[in-house]
Design an enzyme around this catalytic site. Structure first.
Site, PDB file in Angstrom:
ATOM      1  CB  SER A 182      -0.939  -0.086   1.319  1.00 16.45           C
ATOM      2  OG  SER A 182      -0.203   0.025   2.450  1.00 16.45           O
TER       3      SER A 182
ATOM      4  CG  HIS B 135      -3.951  -1.405  -1.385  1.00 16.92           C
ATOM      5  ND1 HIS B 135      -4.537  -0.142  -1.430  1.00 16.92           N
ATOM      6  CD2 HIS B 135      -3.745  -1.738   0.137  1.00 16.92           C
ATOM      7  CE1 HIS B 135      -4.482   0.074  -0.226  1.00 16.92           C
ATOM      8  NE2 HIS B 135      -3.895  -0.677   0.865  1.00 16.92           N
TER       9      HIS B 135
ATOM     10  CE  LYS C 249      -7.243  -1.096   1.941  1.00 15.72           C
ATOM     11  NZ  LYS C 249      -7.339   0.097   2.851  1.00 15.72           N
TER      12      LYS C 249
END
Ligand code: PLP
Length: 511
Positions: free
Chosen positions: A286, A314, A345
């Protein structure tokens, strides 16, 4: 179940990897037998209604009186509580796709404290956002409408997608505001089971288990699975939650240098004396936007009889030809045994995390994993939003097609034509951008004060970015982390680069 047969059919990366998985199954099935034998097995009843004094339970006709919930005041499904939730969803979106200090702080019912006010009046303290994701999503004139946001993990622009919000509202109205309970007491609704099945299907794994967050999924995995007989081998730059999760377990700990396969191999050789070996890595890191070499990791794991765990926070939803993640991008879906990821996310951005992998392991986590056993169930609105985000991804409907249309790169079909544009324009201007072609684009500045001051001046120019410094990144490696969303337009990118060039010159970061 088809997922199960796909998993078993495709799992042939090498004899040792296969035997590591067979060994894991054997150990875990033995543990499960022990729990059953001791009479401590916790099974979950599935509630098909809202939480309340009288509920409906799957497989039983008629209403059932509930004496289990921590619903002390009966507010879990109070109409005014639900209505307030609906209002917040509609006004503030499904989620923030961010932590509080990056771009995840909102103020409710204070219309004067909107970004425009902040921009004009106060930029040096807490930054508040309200409609930024939505602005980007709609592709409207963001300067007139607000501030361009280059901070969120809102990779697909789903945090405020109307269908995601609508699904949240529907779940809230049908299943109530919350469960006032952990999963195994009276906190499992049909929507939780459905979402777990959908996640397993999405990742092509046997089963999945939900947690309040991926931080919790990472905190709950290692301790439940590994004993002092085992070993865990972890990349030194893994996310803080993996590090904390590993600290909680009693296995032998090996830390290998970041992405260094020679070091991992050396550590695997040392770890041969242990029973199970688990290699733990972020899929995409990240802070640097770099990607774990999963092919090499999996082949070393196969050679040295280890299992592979990947944190896909991610990557889930947008890396790989169909957005399944780093394992799909690198062609090793059949060789990664355990995946943890987040719903906070790309998948709607509200909150929630999960582990997906072999069915016996997931069963063991339901029996043993402390953040699962001792923390509240995910609220129905969050479950509804995430479930719709996954539907949008799997159905490949209009939003995904419109995003795909913008994409040039074969490897990232659902996203991010703007990533190479940003990187090349910034590098041409003289900035150093770390990482590879991931939408995380860290603008390396080195100096902590410089990165904060530049981020503040970027906000004056209508660009929301944040400086990252120690202890979030190592000393001397301060940066502004820019995150590109699939719903940023080329004009948005150009405006961001222009602002960087002006602010960089002002602060001496560029000649
Ligand atoms: N793992 C990684 C790599 C992350 O970046 C994050 C969040 O920043 C987490 C885990 C924690 O995820 P969650 O926000 O769902 O707790």
């Amino acid at each position: 179940m088809w997922v199960s047969s796909v998993w078993r059919a495709t799992l042939s990366p090498g004899r040792r990897a296969h035997s590591a998985l067979a060994q894991l199954r054997g150990i875990v099935e033995g543990e499960l037998e022990g729990i059953r034998g001791a009479g401590t097995w916790k099974s979950e009843r599935v509630i098909t209604s809202r939480q309340g004094p009288c509920i409906h339970v799957d497989g039983i006709s008629g209403g059932i009186l509930n004496f289990c919930a921590n619903n002390y005041l009966g507010l879990s499904s109070h109409p005014e509580v639900i209505q307030a939730g609906v209002q917040a969803l509609e006004e503030f979106g499904a989620g923030l796709s961010s932590t509080r200090f990056i771009c995840g702080t909102q103020i409710m019912s204070c219309p004067f404290l909107r970004p425009q006010f902040l921009w004009a009046n106060c930029i040096n303290f807490l930054r508040l956002i309200t409609e930024i994701s939505e602005t980007a999503l709609q592709g409207c004139d963001s300067w007139a409408a607000g501030i361009l946001n280059f901070c969120a993990n809102n990779y697909l622009g789903l945090s405020s997608h109307p269908e995601v919000i609508q699904a949240g509202v529907q779940a809230l109205e049908e299943f109530g505001a919350g469960l006032s309970s952990t999963r195994f007491i009276c906190g499992t609704q049909s929507i939780h089971k459905n979402l777990e099945a959908k996640i397993a299907h999405f990742h092509q794994r046997e089963d999945a288990i939900l947690y309040p967050s991926c931080f919790d999924a990472n905190a709950g995995l290692f301790e439940a699975l590994l004993t002092p007989e085992d070993a865990v081998l972890s990349d030194e730059l893994n996310h803080a939650s993996i590090i904390d999760g590993i600290r909680l377990c009693k296995a032998h700990k090996y830390r290998y240098s970041h992405l260094d396969m020679a070091d991992l191999e050396a550590k695997l050789k040392e770890a041969q004396k242990h029973r199970l070996r688990l290699v733990a890595t972020d899929g995409a890191f990240s802070m640097d936007g770099d990607i774990a070499p999963l092919q090499e990791i999996c082949s070393l794991a196969a050679r040295y009889g280890a299992l592979v765990f990947v944190d896909e926070c991610h990557a889930t939803g947008f890396l790989g030809p169909t957005g399944r993640g780093t394992d799909e991008l690198l062609g090793v879906m059949d060789q990664v045994t355990i995946i943890n990821s987040t719903l906070g996310k790309a998948l709607g951005g509200a909150s929630g995390g999960y582990t997906t992998g072999p069915e016996p392991l997931i069963s063991l986590l339901r029996q043993r994993s402390r953040p699962y056993l001792f923390s509240n169930s995910l609220p129905p609105a969050v479950v509804g939003c995430a479930s719709k985000a996954l539907d949008l991804l799997m159905e490949n409907n209009a939003i995904i097609q419109s995003i795909a249309a913008k994409t040039r790169r074969l490897q990232l079909p659902v996203t991010f034509s703007c990533v190479p544009r940003f990187r090349s324009k910034m590098e041409a201007a003289g900035f150093t951008i770390s990482g590879v072609d991931h939408p995380i684009c860290p603008v390396m500045l080195g100096d902590a004060r410089l990165s904060s001051q530049m981020a503040d001046d970027m906000l004056k120019k209508g660009i929301f970015v944040i400086g990252f410094n120690y202890p979030v990144v190592p000393k001397g490696k301060a940066r502004i982390r820019v995150q590109i969303s699939a719903v940023h337009s080329e004009e948005d990118i150009d405006r961001c680069v222009e602002a960087f060039v002006e602010v960089g010159r002002l602060h001496g970061a560029l000649p």
